[in-house]
Design a protein around this motif. Structure first.
Motif, PDB file in Angstrom:
ATOM      1  N   VAL A  87       0.839  -1.202   0.000  1.00 42.91           N
ATOM      2  CA  VAL A  87       0.000   0.000   0.000  1.00 42.91           C
ATOM      3  C   VAL A  87       0.873   1.251   0.000  1.00 42.91           C
ATOM      4  O   VAL A  87       0.632   2.199  -0.752  1.00 42.91           O
ATOM      5  N   GLU A  88       1.908   1.241   0.827  1.00 43.38           N
ATOM      6  CA  GLU A  88       2.799   2.403   0.931  1.00 43.38           C
ATOM      7  C   GLU A  88       3.479   2.697  -0.405  1.00 43.38           C
ATOM      8  O   GLU A  88       3.555   3.859  -0.832  1.00 43.38           O
ATOM      9  N   TRP A  91       0.944   4.336  -2.748  1.00 44.04           N
ATOM     10  CA  TRP A  91       0.051   5.371  -2.228  1.00 44.04           C
ATOM     11  C   TRP A  91       0.154   6.683  -3.001  1.00 44.04           C
ATOM     12  O   TRP A  91      -0.826   7.422  -3.122  1.00 44.04           O
ATOM     13  N   VAL A  94      -2.421   6.918  -5.540  1.00 41.04           N
ATOM     14  CA  VAL A  94      -3.744   7.202  -4.980  1.00 41.04           C
ATOM     15  C   VAL A  94      -3.883   8.701  -4.722  1.00 41.04           C
ATOM     16  O   VAL A  94      -4.930   9.301  -5.009  1.00 41.04           O
ATOM     17  N   GLU A  95      -2.829   9.304  -4.197  1.00 43.00           N
ATOM     18  CA  GLU A  95      -2.864  10.745  -3.934  1.00 43.00           C
ATOM     19  C   GLU A  95      -3.045  11.531  -5.234  1.00 43.00           C
ATOM     20  O   GLU A  95      -3.812  12.497  -5.281  1.00 43.00           O
ATOM     21  N   LEU A 109      -8.304   1.625  -4.548  1.00 40.39           N
ATOM     22  CA  LEU A 109      -7.741   0.586  -3.685  1.00 40.39           C
ATOM     23  C   LEU A 109      -7.990  -0.802  -4.260  1.00 40.39           C
ATOM     24  O   LEU A 109      -7.145  -1.696  -4.126  1.00 40.39           O
ATOM     25  N   PRO A 136      -6.791  11.366   0.794  1.00 34.51           N
ATOM     26  CA  PRO A 136      -5.692  10.392   0.910  1.00 34.51           C
ATOM     27  C   PRO A 136      -4.366  11.019   1.311  1.00 34.51           C
ATOM     28  O   PRO A 136      -3.516  10.349   1.912  1.00 34.51           O
ATOM     29  N   TRP A 139      -3.657  10.687   4.944  1.00 30.88           N
ATOM     30  CA  TRP A 139      -3.481   9.364   5.541  1.00 30.88           C
ATOM     31  C   TRP A 139      -2.072   9.245   6.125  1.00 30.88           C
ATOM     32  O   TRP A 139      -1.097   9.707   5.534  1.00 30.88           O
ATOM     33  N   ARG A 144      -2.663   3.407   6.933  1.00 30.72           N
ATOM     34  CA  ARG A 144      -2.361   2.403   5.911  1.00 30.72           C
ATOM     35  C   ARG A 144      -2.151   1.026   6.531  1.00 30.72           C
ATOM     36  O   ARG A 144      -2.553   0.011   5.957  1.00 30.72           O
TER      37      ARG A 144
END
Length: 333
Positions: A87-88, A91, A94-95, A109, A136, A139, A144
């Motif tokens: 996820v990291e 990410w 996603v941002e 996701l 996001p 976050w 996360r």
């Protein structure tokens, strides 16, 4: 052979992977290999030495010296950290996507986590279960990691195979069950001994039976060994091996077994074999889902289905039940 003494055994695919050691998500031991192989797993059967006779490094110790609950904890933690690292790493995308007016965090996701076996439903349920910032960019690592833990629990459920139940202290088995309800006491040595004895014609035993019958002459030593196995089986309802598989498939994954046939009167295929095929389908599956499971062409050409038990045509939307025998009528038949 999938049938024995009137019992139908449905094949499942098992992948035996190397055990984890602490730090596996950082590549220690065979951690990367183990974790990468998890991506295709629907459920994990975590074999634990319930006797406490093996430490976290896999080294033998005195029975009771090691707490097997620690094995459950660190495996879950390693899996969570592995997912959190995925996820990291992703990410930032996603941002960037969040700047679009059409941004949908569920979709982002799902796209990210499909590769590790998470479904759209897993993501949706996870996001409903946790609290997180709408933006996001806000976050944190904690958010996360929380997301990863929830996703892991939903997409990689664990059945604890509490092996060596024949010598495990009762408090160890109880502690494992308190940590994970899907804990099955198992004696793998007992199962192996019975399989070999059955092959030799010494006992009458099928996998999953709660007991066995000695049907040939055995030595006093063999009889004593079989009696010890019988006592363990009486305490736990069997050796636990088949129960662990059944729990994983039918309880944790909530699947059911359905039998497609070409001849609804004789329950056979074109060669006359009775109930030749068995399919494991998620609960809630319909006749059309079964058609696609048999073959994509059968699904594409699906017309209707017949319940072979009564010969009646069934609704396309009817949910199938455990043990259904179904004839699928398709233009591809």
């Amino acid at each position: 052979e999938n049938c024995a003494d009137g019992k139908r055994y449905v094949p499942v695919e098992l992948l035996d992977v190397a055990g984890l050691v602490p730090g596996a998500h950082e590549g220690r031991g065979l951690g990367n290999q183990f974790l990468d192989e998890l991506t295709n797993a629907d459920v994990i059967l975590h074999v634990v030495d319930a006797s406490g006779g093996t430490d976290a490094e896999g080294e033998p110790v005195e029975v009771g010296d090691h707490d097997p609950v620690e094995d459950l904890q660190f495996v879950e933690e390693e899996m969570d950290l592995w997912l959190a690292s995925i996820v990291e790493r992703n990410w930032e995308s996603v941002e960037r996507a969040s700047r679009s007016p059409d941004f949908d965090i569920d979709e982002e996701l799902t796209e990210m986590l499909t590769g590790v076996g998470a479904t759209e439903l897993d993501v949706a349920r996870t996001l409903r279960a946790v609290e997180y910032p709408e933006d996001p960019i806000q976050w944190t690592d904690e958010h996360r990691e929380m997301l990863a833990g929830e996703i892991r629990a939903r997409s990689k459920p664990i059945v604890v195979v509490a092996n060596k139940a024949d010598v495990a202290p009762p408090e160890n088995l109880q502690a494992l069950k308190e940590r994970n309800e899907a804990t099955i006491p198992v004696t793998a040595d007992g199962e192996l001994a019975l399989r070999r004895a059955a092959e030799a014609g010494a006992v009458d035993y099928d996998p999953g039976d709660p007991d066995f019958e000695v049907v040939a002459e055995v030595s006093d030593q063999q009889r004593e060994g079989l009696q010890r196995i019988r006592e363990v089986m009486a305490e736990h309802g069997g050796t636990g091996v088949q129960e662990a598989l059944d729990t994983a498939v039918y309880d944790v994954l909530d699947h059911l077994t359905v039998y497609p046939v070409q001849d609804e009167t004789g329950w056979t295929d074109g060669q006359g074999t009775v109930l030749p095929d068995a399919f494991l389908l998620p609960d809630g599956s319909t006749p059309r889902d079964l058609a696609y499971a048999v073959h994509s062409d059968i699904g594409e050409g699906y017309l209707h289905a017949v319940d072979a038990r009564d010969g009646m045509r069934i609704s396309d939307e009817q949910e199938l039940a455990e043990g259904d025998v179904i004839k699928v009528v398709s233009t591809a038949n």
